[in-house]
Motif scaffolding. Sequence first.
Motif, mmCIF file in Angstrom:
data_model
loop_
_atom_site.group_PDB
_atom_site.id
_atom_site.type_symbol
_atom_site.label_atom_id
_atom_site.label_comp_id
_atom_site.label_asym_id
_atom_site.label_seq_id
_atom_site.Cartn_x
_atom_site.Cartn_y
_atom_site.Cartn_z
ATOM 1 N N LEU A 26 0.831 -1.205 0.000
ATOM 2 C CA LEU A 26 0.000 0.000 0.000
ATOM 3 C C LEU A 26 0.866 1.256 0.000
ATOM 4 C CD1 LEU A 26 -2.785 1.372 0.161
ATOM 5 C CD2 LEU A 26 -2.596 1.201 2.649
ATOM 6 N N ASP A 27 1.886 1.297 0.847
ATOM 7 C CA ASP A 27 2.775 2.462 0.897
ATOM 8 C C ASP A 27 3.455 2.709 -0.438
ATOM 9 O OD1 ASP A 27 2.121 2.849 3.562
ATOM 10 O OD2 ASP A 27 3.944 1.896 4.327
ATOM 11 N N ASP A 28 3.930 1.644 -1.075
ATOM 12 C CA ASP A 28 4.600 1.782 -2.374
ATOM 13 C C ASP A 28 3.640 2.304 -3.446
ATOM 14 O OD1 ASP A 28 6.919 0.859 -1.208
ATOM 15 O OD2 ASP A 28 6.784 -1.152 -2.090
ATOM 16 N N LEU A 29 2.436 1.763 -3.489
ATOM 17 C CA LEU A 29 1.459 2.186 -4.488
ATOM 18 C C LEU A 29 1.013 3.630 -4.262
ATOM 19 C CD1 LEU A 29 -0.749 -1.015 -4.827
ATOM 20 C CD2 LEU A 29 0.875 -0.108 -6.496
ATOM 21 N N VAL A 30 0.803 4.011 -3.013
ATOM 22 C CA VAL A 30 0.401 5.382 -2.710
ATOM 23 C C VAL A 30 1.508 6.359 -3.106
ATOM 24 C CG1 VAL A 30 -0.074 6.991 -0.816
ATOM 25 C CG2 VAL A 30 -1.282 4.808 -0.935
ATOM 26 N N ALA A 31 2.756 5.993 -2.850
ATOM 27 C CA ALA A 31 3.878 6.870 -3.191
ATOM 28 C C ALA A 31 3.979 7.085 -4.703
ATOM 29 C CB ALA A 31 5.177 6.285 -2.652
ATOM 30 N N VAL A 32 3.708 6.050 -5.480
ATOM 31 C CA VAL A 32 3.848 6.143 -6.934
ATOM 32 C C VAL A 32 2.601 6.737 -7.600
ATOM 33 C CG1 VAL A 32 4.080 4.777 -9.048
ATOM 34 C CG2 VAL A 32 5.491 4.258 -7.073
ATOM 35 N N LEU A 33 1.428 6.311 -7.154
ATOM 36 C CA LEU A 33 0.189 6.684 -7.837
ATOM 37 C C LEU A 33 -0.489 7.933 -7.278
ATOM 38 C CD1 LEU A 33 -1.306 3.096 -8.163
ATOM 39 C CD2 LEU A 33 -0.054 4.394 -9.895
ATOM 40 N N ARG A 34 -0.236 8.261 -6.020
ATOM 41 C CA ARG A 34 -0.845 9.398 -5.325
ATOM 42 C C ARG A 34 -2.369 9.413 -5.470
ATOM 43 N NH1 ARG A 34 1.897 14.361 -7.480
ATOM 44 N NH2 ARG A 34 3.097 15.091 -5.744
ATOM 45 N N ARG A 37 -7.849 7.750 -2.598
ATOM 46 C CA ARG A 37 -8.036 6.663 -1.624
ATOM 47 C C ARG A 37 -7.697 5.352 -2.305
ATOM 48 N NH1 ARG A 37 -14.160 7.954 -1.561
ATOM 49 N NH2 ARG A 37 -14.677 7.199 -3.619
ATOM 50 N N MET A 38 -7.326 4.385 -1.486
ATOM 51 C CA MET A 38 -6.924 3.096 -2.035
ATOM 52 C C MET A 38 -7.084 2.028 -0.954
ATOM 53 S SD MET A 38 -3.235 1.956 -3.611
ATOM 54 C CE MET A 38 -3.522 2.653 -5.221
ATOM 55 N N THR A 39 -7.471 0.846 -1.370
ATOM 56 C CA THR A 39 -7.561 -0.302 -0.475
ATOM 57 C C THR A 39 -6.791 -1.454 -1.098
ATOM 58 O OG1 THR A 39 -9.730 0.374 0.330
ATOM 59 C CG2 THR A 39 -9.124 -1.927 0.678
ATOM 60 N N VAL A 40 -5.943 -2.079 -0.302
ATOM 61 C CA VAL A 40 -5.195 -3.251 -0.734
ATOM 62 C C VAL A 40 -5.636 -4.414 0.143
ATOM 63 C CG1 VAL A 40 -2.918 -4.314 -0.905
ATOM 64 C CG2 VAL A 40 -3.214 -1.911 -1.510
ATOM 65 N N VAL A 41 -6.026 -5.508 -0.492
ATOM 66 C CA VAL A 41 -6.450 -6.704 0.223
ATOM 67 C C VAL A 41 -5.473 -7.823 -0.093
ATOM 68 C CG1 VAL A 41 -8.282 -8.406 0.547
ATOM 69 C CG2 VAL A 41 -8.862 -6.010 0.098
ATOM 70 N N GLY A 42 -4.889 -8.386 0.948
ATOM 71 C CA GLY A 42 -4.005 -9.533 0.790
ATOM 72 C C GLY A 42 -4.737 -10.782 1.237
ATOM 73 N N GLY A 52 -4.691 -16.263 5.829
ATOM 74 C CA GLY A 52 -5.032 -14.938 6.328
ATOM 75 C C GLY A 52 -5.548 -14.023 5.242
ATOM 76 N N LYS A 53 -6.369 -13.081 5.659
ATOM 77 C CA LYS A 53 -6.871 -12.048 4.761
ATOM 78 C C LYS A 53 -6.681 -10.721 5.490
ATOM 79 C CE LYS A 53 -10.704 -10.899 1.765
ATOM 80 N NZ LYS A 53 -12.027 -11.324 1.296
ATOM 81 N N VAL A 54 -5.842 -9.859 4.925
ATOM 82 C CA VAL A 54 -5.484 -8.598 5.557
ATOM 83 C C VAL A 54 -5.878 -7.457 4.620
ATOM 84 C CG1 VAL A 54 -3.588 -7.226 6.488
ATOM 85 C CG2 VAL A 54 -3.536 -9.707 6.702
ATOM 86 N N THR A 55 -6.495 -6.423 5.178
ATOM 87 C CA THR A 55 -6.907 -5.262 4.404
ATOM 88 C C THR A 55 -6.258 -4.011 4.970
ATOM 89 O OG1 THR A 55 -9.049 -6.287 3.970
ATOM 90 C CG2 THR A 55 -8.902 -3.928 3.609
ATOM 91 N N ALA A 56 -5.688 -3.193 4.086
ATOM 92 C CA ALA A 56 -5.120 -1.908 4.477
ATOM 93 C C ALA A 56 -5.745 -0.838 3.594
ATOM 94 C CB ALA A 56 -3.612 -1.905 4.322
ATOM 95 N N SER A 63 -4.828 18.192 2.644
ATOM 96 C CA SER A 63 -3.508 18.777 2.884
ATOM 97 C C SER A 63 -2.402 17.964 2.233
ATOM 98 C CB SER A 63 -3.252 18.888 4.385
ATOM 99 O OG SER A 63 -3.209 17.593 4.957
ATOM 100 N N GLY A 64 -2.765 16.853 1.573
ATOM 101 C CA GLY A 64 -1.771 16.017 0.903
ATOM 102 C C GLY A 64 -1.256 14.890 1.772
ATOM 103 N N GLN A 65 -1.684 14.854 3.019
ATOM 104 C CA GLN A 65 -1.269 13.775 3.919
ATOM 105 C C GLN A 65 -2.382 12.751 3.983
ATOM 106 O OE1 GLN A 65 -0.496 15.759 7.568
ATOM 107 N NE2 GLN A 65 1.517 16.459 6.930
ATOM 108 N N GLY A 66 -2.029 11.537 4.279
ATOM 109 C CA GLY A 66 -3.015 10.485 4.372
ATOM 110 C C GLY A 66 -2.892 9.726 5.668
ATOM 111 N N ARG A 67 -3.866 8.888 5.913
ATOM 112 C CA ARG A 67 -3.807 8.045 7.097
ATOM 113 C C ARG A 67 -4.202 6.633 6.710
ATOM 114 N NH1 ARG A 67 -9.066 10.101 7.856
ATOM 115 N NH2 ARG A 67 -10.482 8.455 8.444
ATOM 116 N N ARG A 68 -3.729 5.707 7.500
ATOM 117 C CA ARG A 68 -4.000 4.308 7.233
ATOM 118 C C ARG A 68 -4.795 3.751 8.384
ATOM 119 N NH1 ARG A 68 1.111 1.029 5.809
ATOM 120 N NH2 ARG A 68 1.734 2.477 7.367
ATOM 121 N N ARG A 69 -5.768 2.890 8.077
ATOM 122 C CA ARG A 69 -6.541 2.233 9.130
ATOM 123 C C ARG A 69 -6.211 0.776 9.132
ATOM 124 N NH1 ARG A 69 -12.464 3.021 7.758
ATOM 125 N NH2 ARG A 69 -11.917 3.825 5.765
#
Length: 69
Positions: A26-34, A37-42, A52-56, A63-69
Amino acid sequence: MKSLKLYFLAYRNKGIFYEGVVNTILDDLVAVLRPRRMTVVGDFAVRGGTAGKVTATYEGQRSGQGRRR
């Protein structure tokens, strides 16, 4: 597509937790694609008896900043 496939396969033999893989992708994709919003499901297959199933999720802010849940 080949580059993306090789990127994903690079995580195959790393000693890393499922959560770490999904968060790093998720961090890599957000840095490249900007994205706004984005959701990555593993969805990880059984390995050693543990599946396991993990969602980020990333939600960008004005302001250009984001947060992750």
